[in-house]
Design a protein around this motif. Structure first.
Motif, mmCIF file in Angstrom:
data_model
loop_
_atom_site.group_PDB
_atom_site.id
_atom_site.type_symbol
_atom_site.label_atom_id
_atom_site.label_comp_id
_atom_site.label_asym_id
_atom_site.label_seq_id
_atom_site.Cartn_x
_atom_site.Cartn_y
_atom_site.Cartn_z
ATOM 1 N N TYR A 107 0.393 -1.324 0.134
ATOM 2 C CA TYR A 107 0.013 0.319 0.307
ATOM 3 C C TYR A 107 0.569 1.109 -0.226
ATOM 4 O O TYR A 107 1.620 1.358 0.678
ATOM 5 N N MET A 108 0.522 1.813 -0.474
ATOM 6 C CA MET A 108 1.232 3.069 -0.447
ATOM 7 C C MET A 108 0.530 4.875 -0.571
ATOM 8 O O MET A 108 -0.658 4.922 -0.487
ATOM 9 N N PRO A 109 1.257 5.108 0.278
ATOM 10 C CA PRO A 109 0.372 6.971 1.467
ATOM 11 C C PRO A 109 0.081 7.759 -0.351
ATOM 12 O O PRO A 109 0.813 7.643 -1.102
ATOM 13 N N LEU A 110 -0.826 8.274 0.154
ATOM 14 C CA LEU A 110 -1.763 8.890 -1.601
ATOM 15 C C LEU A 110 -1.252 10.704 -0.885
ATOM 16 O O LEU A 110 -0.630 11.380 -0.881
ATOM 17 N N ILE A 111 -2.554 10.860 0.342
ATOM 18 C CA ILE A 111 -2.916 12.208 1.639
ATOM 19 C C ILE A 111 -2.436 11.899 2.448
ATOM 20 O O ILE A 111 -3.202 10.622 3.309
ATOM 21 N N ARG A 112 -2.508 13.416 3.410
ATOM 22 C CA ARG A 112 -2.579 13.226 4.970
ATOM 23 C C ARG A 112 -3.186 14.567 4.861
ATOM 24 O O ARG A 112 -2.638 15.436 4.505
ATOM 25 N N ASP A 113 -3.449 14.475 6.221
ATOM 26 C CA ASP A 113 -3.721 16.082 7.020
ATOM 27 C C ASP A 113 -2.299 17.100 6.952
ATOM 28 O O ASP A 113 -1.443 16.581 8.209
ATOM 29 N N HIS A 220 -2.560 9.601 10.037
ATOM 30 C CA HIS A 220 -3.584 8.938 9.442
ATOM 31 C C HIS A 220 -3.126 9.140 7.578
ATOM 32 O O HIS A 220 -3.936 10.572 7.434
ATOM 33 N N PRO A 221 -2.302 8.238 6.682
ATOM 34 C CA PRO A 221 -3.127 8.843 5.455
ATOM 35 C C PRO A 221 -4.224 7.923 4.898
ATOM 36 O O PRO A 221 -4.822 6.963 5.586
ATOM 37 N N ILE A 222 -4.843 8.051 3.845
ATOM 38 C CA ILE A 222 -5.193 7.689 2.961
ATOM 39 C C ILE A 222 -3.832 6.978 2.084
ATOM 40 O O ILE A 222 -3.342 7.762 0.696
#
Length: 284
Positions: A107-113, A220-222
């Motif tokens: 899994y690869m992180p796309l966006i976060r806060d 947390h990332p999406i």
């Protein structure tokens, strides 16, 4: 030595190629619309979780032309089994989950806060006579689940390694249940994270006070499974970034909470490889 101490810093990238040929996403044949699943870690009870996420999913579908199906889990352990098995195409998960998901599935992180950091909080009743960490020795402490990052893993590690505190854990499934158990005097303290504490109704949160805070990490990332084609990963990523720039879209993201969507990368979380948290991870 746990697996994370041996995990290469760019595991998500290296593992990604292993799964590109394992595409399992479905297509709506009649409409020729690609269909994906989005799994969300159950920080809240299911009804509240869907109230927060379904409007975001609806907006993503409008912006990307993809069909995205929201999948909830009754408890965090079930969510963990699902992402470790690669069942979600996209997933909102805690940072430590992100490391595990990268190791098991790529899994690869796309966006976060980008406007806040994640940290755990230990709360007690506002009228409790507990004034320090030392006062928790031998007490019952509620946690959402063993592997909740800020609310459990980081707090349990700190109580053990930094403070040598012995305690009786009680796992109550969600952050909201933790706060309620503390307020009702079912336990002497409870682990959560500041964002979920602030999301509680005032009549509950006003009964609590923060006794202790952990160190901080990017939130947390999406993330996306590498079987999702790059063009679709980028479409979802860009849609979320665009939503964050618009008042209506940002209002939806605030409920997660994501106050400012920014691009996420595995490097945002690799500092945790040195924290030894895998010693406290509970396999299911």
């Amino acid at each position: 030595m746990g697996f994370l101490s041996r995990l290469p810093a760019k595991a998500a990238v290296l593992l990604g190629g292993l799964f590109l040929g394992q595409a399992t996403y479905a297509h709506h044949v009649a409409e020729n619309v690609k269909s994906y699943t989005l799994g969300v870690v159950p920080q809240f009870e299911q009804r509240k979780l869907f109230q927060i996420w379904q409007p975001i999913v609806d907006e993503l579908e409008k912006r990307t032309g993809l069909a995205i199906h929201l999948r909830g889990s009754p408890r965090i352990p079930e969510f963990e089994k699902s992402f470790i098995a690669g069942e979600y195409d996209f997933a909102y998960m805690n940072p430590f989950h992100s490391l595990r998901a990268s190791a098991s599935q790529g899994y690869m992180p796309l966006i976060r806060d980008g406007a806040r950091e994640l940290y755990g909080v230990l709360v007690v009743r506002r009228d409790s006579d507990i004034e320090s960490i030392a006062d928790l020795d031998g007490k019952r402490i509620a946690f959402p689940a063993p592997n909740a990052l800020g609310a459990s893993l980081m707090i349990r590690a700190d109580l053990d390694r930094k403070h040598s505190i012995k305690f009786v854990p009680s796992y109550v499934q969600t952050h909201s249940s933790v706060y309620l158990n503390v307020a009702l005097k079912q336990v002497q303290a409870g682990g959560g994270v500041m964002s979920t504490l602030r999301a509680q109704r005032a009549e509950l949160s006003d009964k609590l006070r923060v006794l202790y805070e952990t160190q901080r990490i990017a939130p947390h990332p999406i993330s996306a499974h590498p079987r999702v084609p790059e063009e679709d990963r980028r479409a979802v990523q860009q849609a979320l970034l665009n939503m964050s720039k618009e008042p209506a879209g940002q209002k939806l993201l605030n409920a997660i909470p994501i106050r400012e969507a920014v691009k996420a990368d595995f490097s945002d979380y690799e500092i945790m490889l040195d924290w030894g948290l895998d010693d406290y991870w509970v396999s299911h």
